[in-house]
Design an enzyme around this catalytic site. Structure first.
Site, PDB file in Angstrom:
ATOM      1  N   ARG A  72      33.113  34.878   4.735  1.00 26.79           N
ATOM      2  CA  ARG A  72      33.311  33.416   3.922  1.00 26.79           C
ATOM      3  C   ARG A  72      32.300  32.233   4.018  1.00 26.79           C
ATOM      4  O   ARG A  72      33.316  31.288   3.601  1.00 26.79           O
ATOM      5  CB  ARG A  72      34.590  33.167   3.311  1.00 26.79           C
ATOM      6  CG  ARG A  72      34.685  34.935   1.464  1.00 26.79           C
ATOM      7  CD  ARG A  72      35.500  34.902   0.552  1.00 26.79           C
ATOM      8  NE  ARG A  72      35.735  35.670   0.264  1.00 26.79           N
ATOM      9  CZ  ARG A  72      35.021  36.342  -0.615  1.00 26.79           C
ATOM     10  NH1 ARG A  72      34.296  35.102  -1.588  1.00 26.79           N
ATOM     11  NH2 ARG A  72      35.460  37.114  -1.855  1.00 26.79           N
ATOM     12  N   ASN A 109      28.879  33.121  -6.617  1.00 25.76           N
ATOM     13  CA  ASN A 109      28.684  31.412  -6.963  1.00 25.76           C
ATOM     14  C   ASN A 109      29.177  30.718  -5.847  1.00 25.76           C
ATOM     15  O   ASN A 109      28.173  28.825  -6.108  1.00 25.76           O
ATOM     16  CB  ASN A 109      29.464  30.900  -7.886  1.00 25.76           C
ATOM     17  CG  ASN A 109      29.832  31.358  -8.980  1.00 25.76           C
ATOM     18  OD1 ASN A 109      28.585  30.626  -9.968  1.00 25.76           O
ATOM     19  ND2 ASN A 109      29.944  31.798 -10.066  1.00 25.76           N
ATOM     20  N   ASP A 133      31.817  40.628 -10.788  1.00 26.00           N
ATOM     21  CA  ASP A 133      32.316  38.720 -11.634  1.00 26.00           C
ATOM     22  C   ASP A 133      31.740  38.800 -12.357  1.00 26.00           C
ATOM     23  O   ASP A 133      31.727  38.410 -13.760  1.00 26.00           O
ATOM     24  CB  ASP A 133      33.255  37.873 -10.775  1.00 26.00           C
ATOM     25  CG  ASP A 133      34.388  38.108  -9.643  1.00 26.00           C
ATOM     26  OD1 ASP A 133      34.847  39.178 -10.515  1.00 26.00           O
ATOM     27  OD2 ASP A 133      34.529  37.365  -9.084  1.00 26.00           O
ATOM     28  N   GLU A 228      42.461  39.322 -13.810  1.00 26.86           N
ATOM     29  CA  GLU A 228      43.894  39.012 -12.895  1.00 26.86           C
ATOM     30  C   GLU A 228      44.031  37.474 -12.648  1.00 26.86           C
ATOM     31  O   GLU A 228      45.174  37.127 -12.634  1.00 26.86           O
ATOM     32  CB  GLU A 228      43.292  39.254 -11.421  1.00 26.86           C
ATOM     33  CG  GLU A 228      41.923  38.646 -10.780  1.00 26.86           C
ATOM     34  CD  GLU A 228      41.182  38.665  -9.304  1.00 26.86           C
ATOM     35  OE1 GLU A 228      42.310  38.462  -8.692  1.00 26.86           O
ATOM     36  OE2 GLU A 228      40.382  38.538  -9.469  1.00 26.86           O
ATOM     37  N   TYR A 261      40.851  46.219  -5.073  1.00 26.28           N
ATOM     38  CA  TYR A 261      39.355  46.471  -4.300  1.00 26.28           C
ATOM     39  C   TYR A 261      38.734  48.327  -4.753  1.00 26.28           C
ATOM     40  O   TYR A 261      37.606  47.682  -4.066  1.00 26.28           O
ATOM     41  CB  TYR A 261      39.438  46.254  -2.560  1.00 26.28           C
ATOM     42  CG  TYR A 261      40.201  45.008  -2.356  1.00 26.28           C
ATOM     43  CD1 TYR A 261      38.890  43.961  -2.788  1.00 26.28           C
ATOM     44  CD2 TYR A 261      41.337  44.423  -2.248  1.00 26.28           C
ATOM     45  CE1 TYR A 261      39.400  42.146  -2.093  1.00 26.28           C
ATOM     46  CE2 TYR A 261      41.875  43.220  -2.233  1.00 26.28           C
ATOM     47  CZ  TYR A 261      40.537  41.975  -2.142  1.00 26.28           C
ATOM     48  OH  TYR A 261      41.254  41.112  -1.798  1.00 26.28           O
TER      49      TYR A 261
HETATM   50  O1  F6P Z   1      34.087  38.875  -5.966  1.00 26.71           O
HETATM   51  C1  F6P Z   1      34.115  38.620  -6.335  1.00 26.71           C
HETATM   52  C2  F6P Z   1      36.028  38.438  -6.405  1.00 26.71           C
HETATM   53  O2  F6P Z   1      36.063  40.434  -6.650  1.00 26.71           O
HETATM   54  C3  F6P Z   1      36.683  38.401  -6.957  1.00 26.71           C
HETATM   55  O3  F6P Z   1      36.934  39.060  -8.654  1.00 26.71           O
HETATM   56  C4  F6P Z   1      38.137  38.225  -6.853  1.00 26.71           C
HETATM   57  O4  F6P Z   1      39.532  37.975  -6.416  1.00 26.71           O
HETATM   58  C5  F6P Z   1      37.865  38.631  -5.406  1.00 26.71           C
HETATM   59  O5  F6P Z   1      36.877  38.639  -5.077  1.00 26.71           O
HETATM   60  C6  F6P Z   1      38.341  38.595  -4.200  1.00 26.71           C
HETATM   61  O6  F6P Z   1      38.206  38.604  -2.751  1.00 26.71           O
HETATM   62  P1  F6P Z   1      38.105  37.975  -1.631  1.00 26.71           P
HETATM   63  O7  F6P Z   1      39.964  38.607  -1.451  1.00 26.71           O
HETATM   64  O8  F6P Z   1      37.890  39.235  -0.295  1.00 26.71           O
HETATM   65  O9  F6P Z   1      38.734  36.884  -0.832  1.00 26.71           O
END
Ligand code: F6P
Length: 336
Positions: A72, A109, A133, A228, A261
């Protein structure tokens, strides 16, 4: 041409199929050289790369996750793998040193935003929309969504067993912080009785009434699908909060399940594999035509593309006018 490819943000079914679609077409059809960049934008900062051949791209079509790894890392934010440096400038320097004529960015995004910013600085970028998403602006569907909906629908189908046998309310929480696409599509496909999404506000008394009315009509169980990101008391997960409130409202035994997940893992559906292949192929077409600064899109059944600056920073949300919401309401499904 020598192109680089990276995958950024959360993993998602279909990433490997997209990598395969981009790279095989680039190598076999266009005679391009392809460099895989590891761990998203992190690999561009540290020059962590590998060279791809047609052979290294085998066995990817149905493979979950991303063979390139992901992160990320946000190069326009201060913190990350390298600090105290001008990260965008470092990326520009590394892209030059690696001799890359274009970078294909596969992501959601956040990735589209970064891609747009890098494109605005003059780098040649082409991107592909990836997220379970389905909330990326400018495309009807992103790959990964169909797979996630399929997994969530299967989970809801299975919850029907316990719901009907034990005469319980079963609450299932699926992903979607801001957008309720997975909850809407899996909730409708799985025969949910109540579907709650972040875009539509709810009243817990309405939900209780829906469930008690079902009981009066000889249906002593209900399935509640929640995204969620719905409004809660801020302390509990959506499923836990809604399950407690429903039990309090109705007096019916209520249980919750959080899918988590599982909906992001494993093999893509045939729809997602073919979408990935088409989008990946189109990305190379954009590169070959020097049409940079664009994201590949799906509109209807047409693969096309749109300028990144039009897409970045916007979210595609569910509206009350969506056909599944309209038809669902007419059938008596409660959306809040
Ligand atoms: O990619 C989207 C998503 O799956 C969301 O719906 C979710 O909240 C988020 O990623 C969580 O991802 P991570 O825990 O890897 O940051």
């Amino acid at each position: 041409m020598r192109i680089g490819i990276l995958t950024s943000g959360g993993d998602c079914p279909g990433i490997n199929a997209t990598i395969r679609g981009v790279c095989k077409t680039a190598i076999n059809h266009y005679g391009m050289e392809v460099i895989g960049i590891h761990s998203g934008f992190q690999g561009l900062l540290t020059k962590d790369v590998e060279s791809f051949t047609d052979k290294s791209l085998s066995g990817l079509l149905n493979l979950g996750g991303t063979m390139l790894g992901t992160s990320r890392e946000k190069p326009f934010k201060k913190h990350g793998v390298v600090s105290d440096v001008d990260k965008p400038a470092l990326i520009e320097k590394n892209v030059k040193e690696l001799g890359l004529d274009c970078i294909v960015c596969i992501g959601g995004n956040g990735t589209q935003k970064t891609a747009a910013k890098l494109a605005a600085r003059g780098l040649n970028i082409v991107s592909v929309p990836k997220t379970i998403d389905n909330d990326i602006w400018g495309t009807d569907f992103s790959f990964g969504f169909d797979s996630a909906v399929s997994i969530a629908t299967d989970a809801i189908d299975r919850l029907h067993s316990t719901a009907s046998s034990h005469k319980r309310v079963m609450v299932i929480e699926v992903m979607g912080h801001k957008a309720g696409w997975i909850a809407l599509y899996s909730g409708m496909a799985g025969g949910g009785d109540v579907i709650l999404i972040p875009e539509l506000s709810y009243n817990i008394h309405n939900i209780g009434d829906t469930i008690l009315n079902r009981l009066k009509r000889g249906k002593p169980y209900s399935i509640v699908v929640v995204a969620e990101g719905i409004q809660t008391d801020g302390r509990k997960r959506a499923a836990e909060y809604i399950a407690q409130e429903i039990e309090y409202e109705t007096g019916i035994e209520t249980r919750e399940t959080v899918l988590g997940y599982i909906q992001r893992g494993g093999s893509p559906t045939p729809f997602d594999r073919n979408l990935s292949t088409r989008m990946g192929g189109h990305a190379t077409e954009l590169i070959a035509g020097a049409r940079f600064g664009r994201m590949v899109t799906l509109k209807g059944n047409e693969i096309s593309s749109a300028p990144l600056e039009e897409i970045a920073g916007k979210l595609k949300l569910v509206t009350e006018e969506h056909d599944l919401v309209v038809q669902g309401k007419r059938m008596g499904i409660c959306f809040g």
